[in-house]
Structures are given as structure tokens and as C-alpha cells.
Design an enzyme around this catalytic site. Structure first.
Site, short mmCIF file in Angstrom:
data_model
loop_
_atom_site.label_atom_id
_atom_site.label_comp_id
_atom_site.label_asym_id
_atom_site.label_seq_id
_atom_site.Cartn_x
_atom_site.Cartn_y
_atom_site.Cartn_z
N TRP A 18 0.83 -1.21 0.00
CA TRP A 18 0.00 0.00 0.00
C TRP A 18 0.86 1.26 0.00
O TRP A 18 0.57 2.22 -0.70
CB TRP A 18 -0.98 0.00 1.18
CG TRP A 18 -1.97 -1.12 1.11
CD1 TRP A 18 -2.12 -2.15 2.00
CD2 TRP A 18 -2.96 -1.34 0.07
NE1 TRP A 18 -3.13 -2.99 1.57
CE2 TRP A 18 -3.66 -2.53 0.41
CE3 TRP A 18 -3.32 -0.67 -1.10
CZ2 TRP A 18 -4.70 -3.04 -0.37
CZ3 TRP A 18 -4.35 -1.18 -1.88
CH2 TRP A 18 -5.03 -2.34 -1.52
N ASP A 51 -2.00 6.71 6.07
CA ASP A 51 -2.99 5.76 5.57
C ASP A 51 -3.27 4.79 6.71
O ASP A 51 -2.46 3.90 6.99
CB ASP A 51 -2.45 5.02 4.34
CG ASP A 51 -3.39 3.91 3.86
OD1 ASP A 51 -4.48 3.76 4.45
OD2 ASP A 51 -3.02 3.22 2.90
N LYS A 101 -12.44 -1.90 6.58
CA LYS A 101 -11.69 -2.82 7.43
C LYS A 101 -12.11 -2.68 8.89
O LYS A 101 -12.62 -3.60 9.48
CB LYS A 101 -10.20 -2.61 7.25
CG LYS A 101 -9.72 -3.35 6.02
CD LYS A 101 -8.82 -2.57 5.16
CE LYS A 101 -8.59 -3.28 3.82
NZ LYS A 101 -7.89 -2.42 2.89
C1 LIG Z 1 -7.36 -1.89 1.88
C2 LIG Z 1 -6.30 -0.86 1.96
C3 LIG Z 1 -6.21 0.17 1.01
C4 LIG Z 1 -7.10 0.25 -0.20
O1 LIG Z 1 -8.34 0.69 0.16
P1 LIG Z 1 -9.48 0.98 -0.94
O2 LIG Z 1 -10.55 1.55 -0.09
O3 LIG Z 1 -9.81 -0.34 -1.56
O4 LIG Z 1 -8.93 1.93 -1.92
C5 LIG Z 1 -5.23 1.12 1.19
N1 LIG Z 1 -4.39 1.08 2.23
C6 LIG Z 1 -4.45 0.11 3.17
C7 LIG Z 1 -3.48 0.12 4.31
C8 LIG Z 1 -5.40 -0.90 3.05
O5 LIG Z 1 -5.46 -1.86 3.98
#
Ligand SMILES: *Cc1c(COP(=O)(O)O)cnc(C)c1O
Length: 359
Positions: free
Chosen positions: A102, A172, A196
Site C-alpha cells: 500500500w 494511511d 476494514k
Molecule cells: C485496503 C487498503 C487500502 C485500499 O483501500 P481501498 O478503499 O480499496 O482503496 C489502502 N491502504 C491500506 C493500508 C489498506 O489496507
């Protein structure tokens, strides 16, 4: 009704209380004769929800009035682009700590806008651990320092904020936001896809500090990509259903005891699993102990055939979505806030039985 023990990495398990509440009022929201998802996003009902969810996020994280909360679309992946679109000019540098897939995706987008300096990369270690403080080599004067607080795929997690050498953090936090207390003063912006740890897919939480927004680029760019467009007003239709559910998840989180409570709870769940993994060589953790995630517990078995059997037999025992990410293989148990301790205990028992039978 039988619910499985759900270890999905995302979209992930949600609190049953919240699902039932939503089910109960889906057809007729508060005697309005219509569902909340059939009403105007500018009406009184949704306005209240949107405000409440924002206030709750500030209360939970300890954010003061310098902070704004936005509910955007496009996932965390859109934030990979939107952050540098707003803050990084071609003559400037932003620092990006590279701790997994990511982070790498965020770096790729940032490079379209300006210079990216990488204070640490775990790539050559196959992302098996996070940096020690003295391994971080910040640039002279970065606009911000970006990091991924929890690496969903490899299973590593920052328990506290990395040192930056002065710049504000952009984080993030998609896979561990609200799983433990954070030091909000160190951040300029935090983003997280909800699916998540926060709610259903469809909404991305963005918390942004107004004093950080002062560093925003001055040249014009598309309206909808500008954070200012979304502050204090709904520029376009928000993902109302996702925000509505998110608001109930936040209420549930506060009633349980907030971030301190979840920190203890998540630590306990992770401890149960890692203790089982560490008992002998049958199960092998895939990352260094000091970097282990309390959200995504990754491990291997002696060979891939056994891993397949493990997954099949686990599923027939009601333990689902344990397959590791396709890029790393093995097993991954995602144990976010809404994962019950009973699910973790059931997994541990299954791991014990499986080892006894095949080890
Ligand atoms: C799942 C995830 C993403 C991507 O998220 P989307 O909502 O599908 O764009 C980005 N960063 C992390 C750390 C993730 O776990």
C-alpha cells in the site's frame, strides 16, 4: 441463524449489534416511512447523522477544533492521489516510508506530482519489519511524511508514530484506524477506507487539520479533488448508507470504552494467536516479532499443501476468509475491532487440533 467466525481482511466483520440495529430500521427510519437511504442527503435526518459521525470521530481521536472530518468516496486508493494533488508541487519533496504494497502504491501516485524521498524502505527485507527510529533518514524539509500505520498484506504495524524530523504526518490508517490511541498532534491528515475497521465499503474517512491545509498548493486543480471543496458543506451526494452505518459503529466503539478499551482488547486477541504460533515450528510467523500487527496476523505452515488443507478444514469448522493475500500466500487472520474474542479462541482451538493431527 448461524454466523461464521469471519477473518476477512476487508470488507470485514461488523458488530452484530450494529447490523441488527440497521436491519430493524432499514425499511422505516425513525417513523419517517422511508429508509435513510431513500432520503435527501440535505434533509434533517441525514444531516444529523453526518454531523454526529464527524463529532464522534473527533471525540474518539481527541481532535480539537483545528480538525475537520470528511466522508469521501473512491477509497483509500483515491487518497494516494488526492494527498499529493493538494500538497505536493513539482519543486517540493514529500517523505514516504515504504513498508509494503500500500505504501508503494501511494509512492507511485505522489511521484506524478513532485519529489518523493524514501526515509526507509522495507522492500529488500520483503517487508518483514518496520524501521527502527535510527534507520529513518528524513529529507531536509519535507512538506509532509506519509506512512501506512498497519500493513494489511504483510502483517506489520506501527504501535506509535514514526519520527519525522519536523514535518506533519500523513497517514494511511485504513486497516487499524481506531484500534488504539494515537498522538493526534503529530498528524496533518489521516485517511482510512472504512471497510476494514470502521464500517461498510463506500466511504473513506479523511481527518484533516486546518493549519495543515494552509500548506495547500495555490495553482488550480479539479474542484472535487480539492479538500477545501468538502469542508463545511456536502459538495456532492455522500455515500449515505456507509456513513449511517459508520456512525453506529462509532457509537458502539464509544459505548465499549473507546480507544483504550480496544487497545487492550486487540492486544489480548493478538496475544492469543501469536502465542499459539510461537509454541513450536509447525506454525511460523512471517514478520519480525517487534513489528507484528495486532490487526492482521500472518503465518505459514510447513508446506503449501498443508496450508490448503488448513484452509479447507477451517472453513468446514466455520472459520472463514483465512487465506493470505495473493501476493504473499500463507494464512492471514484479520482480527479487527469487531472480531469477537470467541472467534479468536475458536481459531486457536482449531490450530491446536490441526497441529495435533498433522504435525
Ligand atoms: C485496503 C487498503 C487500502 C485500499 O483501500 P481501498 O478503499 O480499496 O482503496 C489502502 N491502504 C491500506 C493500508 C489498506 O489496507
Amino acid at each position: 441463524m448461524k454466523r461464521v467466525h469471519n477473518f476477512s481482511a476487508g470488507p470485514a466483520v461488523l458488530p452484530l449489534e450494529v447490523l441488527e440495529k440497521v436491519q430493524a430500521e432499514l425499511v422505516n427510519y425513525r417513523d419517517k416511512g422511508a429508509s435513510i437511504i431513500e432520503m435527501s442527503h440535505r434533509g434533517a435526518e441525514y444531516t444529523e447523522i453526518n454531523q454526529q459521525a464527524g463529532e464522534r470521530l473527533k471525540e474518539i481521536t481527541g481532535a480539537d477544533d483545528d480538525w475537520e472530518v470528511l466522508f469521501l468516496q473512491g477509497g483509500a486508493s483515491t487518497q494516494f492521489m488526492m494527498v499529493p494533488q493538494n500538497f505536493l508541487s513539482s519543486n517540493q519533496t514529500a517523505d514516504y516510508i515504504d513498508t509494503g504494497s500500500w505504501s508503494s502504491k501511494a509512492i507511485k501516485e505522489a511521484k506524478l506530482f513532485g519529489n518523493v524521498h524514501i526515509p526507509f524502505s522495507g522492500k529488500e527485507l520483503n517487508y518483514s519489519r518496520l524501521p527502527e527510529t535510527d534507520e529513518l533518514k528524513p529529507s531536509e524539509d519535507p512538506v509532509y511524511t506519509h506512512f501506512t500505520s498497519n500493513n494489511t498484506i504483510f502483517g506489520t504495524q506501527f504501535y506509535s508514530e514514526p519520527e519525522t524530523g519536523g514535518s506533519l504526518l500523513v497517514c494511511d490508517a485504513s486497516s487499524d484506524f481506531l484500534s488504539h490511541p494515537i498522538n493526534i498532534n503529530k498528524y496533518g491528515l489521516i485517511y482510512a477506507g472504512a471497510q476494514k475497521n470502521l464500517g461498510p465499503a463506500g466511504v473513506t474517512v479523511v481527518m484533516i487539520r486546518k493549519s495543515f491545509l494552509e500548506l495547500q498548493k495555490k495553482d488550480p486543480f479539479p474542484t472535487i479533488l480539492n479538500y477545501n471543496t468538502h469542508i463545511g458543506t456536502l459538495f456532492n451526494t455522500p455515500p449515505v448508507f456507509a456513513v449511517y452505518m459508520l456512525n453506529y459503529v462509532l457509537e458502539w466503539l464509544q459505548q465499549k470504552g473507546g480507544l483504550e478499551w480496544f487497545d487492550r482488547f486487540n492486544t489480548e486477541k493478538a496475544y492469543l494467536l501469536y502465542s499459539e504460533i510461537d509454541k513450536d515450528d509447525f506454525y511460523r510467523g512471517t514478520v519480525e516479532k517487534s513489528s507484528r500487527s495486532k490487526m492482521n496476523v500472518t503465518f505459514r505452515l510447513p508446506d503449501e499443501e498443508l496450508e490448503k488443507t488448513f484452509l479447507t478444514e477451517a472453513a468446514s469448522n466455520g472459520l472463514v476468509a483465512l487465506k493470505g493475500h495473493r501476493s504473499v500466500g500463507g494464512i492471514r487472520a484479520s482480527i479487527y475491532n469487531a472480531c469477537e474474542i470467541n472467534s479468536v479462541k475458536a481459531l486457536v482451538s482449531f490450530m491446536q487440533e490441526f497441529r495435533a493431527a498433522k504435525g
